[in-house]
Design a protein around this motif. Structure first.
Motif, short mmCIF file in Angstrom:
data_model
loop_
_atom_site.label_atom_id
_atom_site.label_comp_id
_atom_site.label_asym_id
_atom_site.label_seq_id
_atom_site.Cartn_x
_atom_site.Cartn_y
_atom_site.Cartn_z
N GLU A 144 0.83 -1.20 0.00
CA GLU A 144 0.00 0.00 0.00
C GLU A 144 0.87 1.25 0.00
N ASP A 178 -3.74 4.23 -2.27
CA ASP A 178 -4.72 4.84 -1.38
C ASP A 178 -4.76 6.34 -1.68
N HIS A 181 -3.79 8.62 1.19
CA HIS A 181 -2.36 8.53 1.49
C HIS A 181 -1.51 9.27 0.46
N HIS A 213 -7.68 2.17 -2.75
CA HIS A 213 -8.41 2.56 -1.54
C HIS A 213 -8.93 3.96 -1.80
N ASN A 215 -10.50 7.09 -0.65
CA ASN A 215 -10.77 7.85 0.57
C ASN A 215 -10.56 9.33 0.31
N HIS A 228 -8.54 9.73 7.22
CA HIS A 228 -9.50 9.57 6.13
C HIS A 228 -10.76 10.41 6.38
N GLU A 258 -12.58 3.21 2.61
CA GLU A 258 -12.14 3.09 4.02
C GLU A 258 -12.46 4.39 4.72
FE FE Z 1 -5.75 2.36 2.82
#
Ligand code: FE
Ligand code: FE
Ligand code: ZN
Length: 282
Positions: A144, A178, A181, A213, A215, A228, A258
């Motif tokens: 990730e 993500d 992120h 992911h 978010n 998030h 998420e």
């Molecule tokens: Fe994640």
């Protein structure tokens, strides 16, 4: 128009079939789950009857690939050997368990180097993967992309690439991107998604990208925070996240929410994003 593959993180406390049914209630066709208590510890034994019932539901409804998540406590590049052993044993056990639901994904956080330096961290992560991956496994392990909070490894595409380069069974590896992120890490998801994906392709290779992911972020770009937000309620915003799900290079991947939601909140977000796909007509 292609179908949007989307789902969210579900609790596996009631087993696989319960997760499959909950996903269908949410109009999801994929989901994420912790293979065990997210704080680590021993996993429950696999109930093969439960898995069998789940797999027939999964096949009948044409689920997309699932994205299991390793426990947060797992740190493949911890400084202490006993913590690295825990990470290694947990990941090996998780991969064994995931073979009951073959051909899916297992996502993990590369870890925090806790002052040893990113290079030492990268070596330790690759060592762990070289110990646990085996040629016959059908599960693809996803690294990730991280926000760069503290001493997290995987804050740049280059660090992810460096890990992959050191792993012998590289065909068992992929990447889970993500959006919270990478925005927090400083990649311009909001203003220049094409540029971010070109850079991903140049550094890692877009073929490695297996899951997203999805978010929003409570913090502005490059904040290195990792908090998030619900879709459309953070600094990334609905418009930019719609561009992510509808991007020609991403649109067929599984998207996992998420976001801070319970059942009804997830249901709304999934409906919202399905409507965004409909609008874009891609
Ligand atoms: Fe994640
Ligand atoms: Fe994660
Ligand atoms: Zn996060």
């Amino acid at each position: 128009m292609s179908k949007l593959h989307i789902g969210c993180h579900l609790s596996n406390s009631k087993g696989y079939l319960a997760m499959g049914k909950e996903a269908l209630e949410l109009d999801a066709d994929t989901f994420a789950f912790f293979t065990r208590n997210p704080r680590g510890g021993k996993a429950k034994d696999i109930d093969t009857k439960d898995v069998e019932s789940f797999l027939s539901l999964y096949n009948e409804h044409g689920f997309a690939k699932l994205v299991a998540h390793a426990p947060y406590t797992l740190n493949p590049c911890a400084a202490k050997e006993n913590l690295r052993e825990f990470a290694r044993d947990t990941m090996a056990d998780d991969i064994r368990r995931l073979e009951f639901t073959p051909n899916n994904y297992y996502n993990f956080h590369p870890g925090s180097h806790v002052g040893q330096g990113a290079e030492a961290g990268i070596d330790l992560i690759a060592d762990l993967l070289n110990t646990v991956l085996y040629p016959e496994q059908t599960t693809i392990v996803l690294l990730e992309t991280m926000a760069g909070k503290g001493s997290e490894v995987g804050r740049t595409f280059e660090e992810i690439r460096a890990i992959i380069d050191k792993v012998k069974l590289g065909d068992k590896l992929g990447v889970c991107l993500d959006t919270c992120h990478i925005s927090d890490a400083g990649y311009d998801v909001i203003g220049n998604l094409d540029g971010v994906l070109d850079e991903f392709d140049r550094v890692i290779g877009i073929g490695r990208l297996k899951a997203i992911h999805l978010n929003d972020s409570l913090n502005p770009p490059a904040s290195h925070k990792d908090r998030h937000a619900r879709i459309g309620e953070g600094h990334i915003g609905l418009e930019a996240l719609s561009r992510v799900i509808n991007h020609p290079k991403l649109k067929d991947l599984p998207f996992i929410l998420e976001t801070p939601n319970e059942h009804d909140g997830y249901k709304k977000e999934i409906a919202l994003l399905r409507a965004e796909r409909e609008k874009a007509g891609v």
